[in-house]
Write an enzyme that holds these catalytic residues in place. Sequence first.
Site, PDB file in Angstrom:
ATOM      1  N   ASP A 221       0.805  -1.224   0.000  1.00 25.35           N
ATOM      2  CA  ASP A 221       0.000   0.000   0.000  1.00 25.35           C
ATOM      3  C   ASP A 221       0.842   1.281   0.000  1.00 25.35           C
ATOM      4  OD1 ASP A 221      -2.441  -1.335  -0.055  1.00 25.35           O
ATOM      5  OD2 ASP A 221      -2.493  -1.537   2.127  1.00 25.35           O
ATOM      6  N   GLU A 222       2.062   1.220  -0.528  1.00 25.02           N
ATOM      7  CA  GLU A 222       2.907   2.405  -0.580  1.00 25.02           C
ATOM      8  C   GLU A 222       3.407   2.688  -1.991  1.00 25.02           C
ATOM      9  OE1 GLU A 222       5.956   2.727   2.358  1.00 25.02           O
ATOM     10  OE2 GLU A 222       4.674   1.991   3.989  1.00 25.02           O
TER      11      GLU A 222
END
Length: 276
Positions: A221-222
Amino acid sequence: MEYILKVACNDEKGLILRVSEVVFKFGLNYVDTNEFVDHENARFFMRAVVTGEVDEAQLKNTLSAFLPSGAEIFFEAKRKKRVLVLATKESHCVGDLLIRHSSGEINASVVGIIANRLDLKELVGKFDLPFVFVDSDGVSREEHERQVLAEMAKFEFDYAVLAKYMRILSGEFVAHYPLKMINIHHSFLPAFVGANPYKQAYERGVKIIGATAHFVTSVLDEGPIITQSVANVSHDMTWQEMRQVGRNVEKVVLSNALDLVFDERVFVTQNKTVIF
């Protein structure tokens, strides 16, 4: 014929002129053009729409000789992208994508859906698209990913969309499709991790709910963010009502992100994006 030209390279004087000289040399005409210079990193970005008839490979080779070493050049006739969807059981993002595909509102064609649950099989069947079930129960993550990759290899696609695909992907999996997978999730992260984030948010009295669409990388999620949005919520909402607000935001954010990507308006630079 319309073509999209994208250039990313080290910044130097006269880059717009050099690109234009090649464009005009090949008898093409500008329809639209945008440029941006990242002064901090001395990087130049340009997106243009041009019209005419040209050999794509020949133009790219010629342009490469006019630009700084290592320049990234994309030049391709406008076309619909091919999209493979990965899903679990939540229907809001998948359903919205399928409706837009069916009505021709998206610059892409959905080629199929791969899911680790059977919940959406009936919904997908209404759109006469392939639905592939790859059960994730009772198998290791490694084995499940191996099976999913084997099924993905059967499709020809430009991008894979994780439409609420509730599986954490390994770096080895992501490496098969670098910057070709797009994810959507709520923007509470890193807060409210795990099951039922909207109930957690409700219990904390949050006042804003958001969503983020980003490219998938090996870091959970980055990946580079494509687009985001928020909606206000209030104390008189139940957590179920807040969840519905969140789902609506997720649909819109994913839709907007896909439009940008499919129209070749997105540049990835380091772990950020430049968007025209």
